[in-house]
Write an enzyme that holds these catalytic residues in place. Structure first.
Site, PDB file in Angstrom:
ATOM      1  CB  CYS A  30      -0.899  -0.048   1.237  1.00  0.00           C
ATOM      2  SG  CYS A  30      -1.761   1.483   1.620  1.00  0.00           S
ATOM      3  CB  CYS A  33       0.296   1.836   4.083  1.00  0.00           C
ATOM      4  SG  CYS A  33      -1.407   1.268   3.914  1.00  0.00           S
TER       5      CYS A  33
END
Length: 105
Positions: A30, A33
């Site tokens: 991600c 993230c």
């Protein structure tokens, strides 16, 4: 340093904590993230002894991820006294995390 939490230690580390806890639900793949990770690491150091910053890899913790209805990542949940009291979805500036955390102290 943020603590790693997963299906086996989540209740002990997060729900039974006597301090406010921020849990970052994330995954290695991600991008957003990875963008917020440095800010959360800084907060972990700055709030050492006052709050706990934890990271929960959604790919390795399906039970916790399902329990809290995590559908989008990054999702950061704020816990106080074992209950979710706030939530942040998506990549945001460090100040957003700090403001929400300060409200719990």
């Amino acid at each position: 340093m943020a603590l790693e939490v997963n299906d086996s230690n989540f209740d002990q580390v997060v729900l039974k904590s006597d301090k406010p806890v921020i849990v970052d639900f994330w995954a290695e793949w991600c991008g957003p993230c990875r963008m917020i990770a440095p800010a959360l690491e800084e907060i972990s150091g700055e709030y050492s002894g006052k709050a706990i910053v934890a990271k929960c890899d959604v790919d390795n913790s399906p039970s916790v991820t399902a329990k809290f209805g995590i559908r989008n990542i990054p999702t950061v949940l704020y816990f106080k006294a074992g209950k979710v009291v706030d939530k942040q979805v998506g990549a945001v500036p460090k100040a957003n995390f700090v403001n929400k955390l300060n409200a719990l102290l």
